[in-house]
Design an enzyme around this catalytic site. Sequence first.
Site, PDB file in Angstrom:
ATOM      1  N   LYS A  46      55.899 -38.796 -37.282  1.00 51.93           N
ATOM      2  CA  LYS A  46      56.184 -38.675 -35.847  1.00 51.93           C
ATOM      3  C   LYS A  46      57.697 -38.557 -35.633  1.00 51.93           C
ATOM      4  CE  LYS A  46      56.487 -43.627 -35.244  1.00 51.93           C
ATOM      5  NZ  LYS A  46      56.404 -44.712 -34.303  1.00 51.93           N
ATOM      6  N   ARG A 147      50.660 -53.026 -26.762  1.00 49.81           N
ATOM      7  CA  ARG A 147      50.881 -51.640 -26.334  1.00 49.81           C
ATOM      8  C   ARG A 147      49.505 -50.977 -26.247  1.00 49.81           C
ATOM      9  NH1 ARG A 147      55.702 -49.562 -30.334  1.00 49.81           N
ATOM     10  NH2 ARG A 147      53.853 -49.149 -31.599  1.00 49.81           N
ATOM     11  N   TYR A 273      89.404 -44.431 -26.645  1.00 52.23           N
ATOM     12  CA  TYR A 273      89.190 -45.015 -25.313  1.00 52.23           C
ATOM     13  C   TYR A 273      89.289 -46.542 -25.371  1.00 52.23           C
ATOM     14  CZ  TYR A 273      87.343 -40.513 -23.704  1.00 52.23           C
ATOM     15  OH  TYR A 273      87.192 -39.198 -23.361  1.00 52.23           O
ATOM     16  N   MET A 325      82.248 -39.113 -27.454  1.00 54.16           N
ATOM     17  CA  MET A 325      81.066 -38.251 -27.356  1.00 54.16           C
ATOM     18  C   MET A 325      81.016 -37.220 -28.494  1.00 54.16           C
ATOM     19  SD  MET A 325      79.811 -35.848 -24.189  1.00 54.16           S
ATOM     20  CE  MET A 325      79.632 -37.160 -23.015  1.00 54.16           C
TER      21      MET A 325
END
Length: 390
Positions: A46, A147, A273, A325
Amino acid sequence: MTIPIPAEDPRHVPNRAVIDPSAITQNTRALGTLLEEQTALMAVVKADGYGHGMLTAARAAIEGGATWLGVAHPASALALARADLDAQILTWLYEPHTAQIVLPEVLRSGVDVAVGSPEMLQLVAAAAREADRRARVHLKIDTGMGRNGVLPWQVREMGAAIRDDDFLQLTAAWTHLTSAEDPEGPATDQQAELFDSACEALEDEVGPIPLQHIANSAATLTRPDLHRDIVRPGIALYGYPPVPADVPLRPAMTLSSRLALVKEVPEGHSVGYGRIHRTSRATTLGLVPIGYADGLHRTASDSIDVLVRTQSGDRRVPQVGRISMDQIVVDLGPETAARAGDEVVLFGDAGGEPDAPSAPTADHWARAAETIPYEVLTSVSGRVTREVRA
Ligand SMILES: Cc1ncc(COP(=O)(O)O)c(C=O)c1O
């Protein structure tokens, strides 16, 4: 209308996730050595084969002895079925809106479906009629995950509903373990007990259950009593056992980039940053054009190493400052042979000399980012080119 994202030309991008299918094949084989002859192995492919490419992973696992393939989404099951692989496929997660569209086709393709609620059973029964095919149902029992799955006291009613419908066939009963990191702990034992008593009740109602399956990677590695008819390992196939393993497993994905620039900076220079890092001495910084949009975990900022492959050899160097990013900065040290264009291995198997430093692993990233290797591997984003090693 769906709008495709324009594909970037991989020749123009330095970032690569190189997949080694032979690692998946060998890992599958290694897990197979732990199984009794009658136990089958379902390769869980998956989430695009845990980020490795679903078809690449599926073919490699079949080569290593897998006879089943497991995926969450019916759409993935259909893609597998269309590839005409030599394995039985199981899909286990769908909702009514798309199930009405996809399930008939899934059943026509010979895929097995999991059922984890009375409503899911109705969807499968309707799809089976539409497809004019008898659906092979794996009844999921919720033994503590909360679940997908029917509660143990619902199994008789579900079993009877399956038995009484000519379009349905009970193929398996199964459950999923909550505590992969502690497969020998009381939670796993409790789940196994609940599962066994639910299976007894089910058999009492409908007769023998053809197949049972419980074991994820952790239980495949450590709990032979839970192997039953099929084991369902995922993460171990990709080289990351969630518990210490007695069998050899190696990572199948190597994530790499290249230095974009190398520059000297003075002591006390801030990086990135928020200025969370300042150089402790005059040093050389390297800029690598890969960041959190490529799947690196920002929470690992300033606490992970990478491997830089320079002309004078491979070196582990720290990543410094916040992960951005599109880019990260590494501290190459005051004296370095590193040059722009040199390869940087973020994690995986760098394939260097035996005595050379090795690359970090997805486990190292997981620890630094306070997550799990599953998330590290599946986070590698679509803008990173997957390359399959021949
Ligand atoms: C239903 C099911 N079975 C098996 C697996 C494989 O688990 P692991 O990757 O821990 O082996 C997963 C993965 O989460 C799963 O959702």
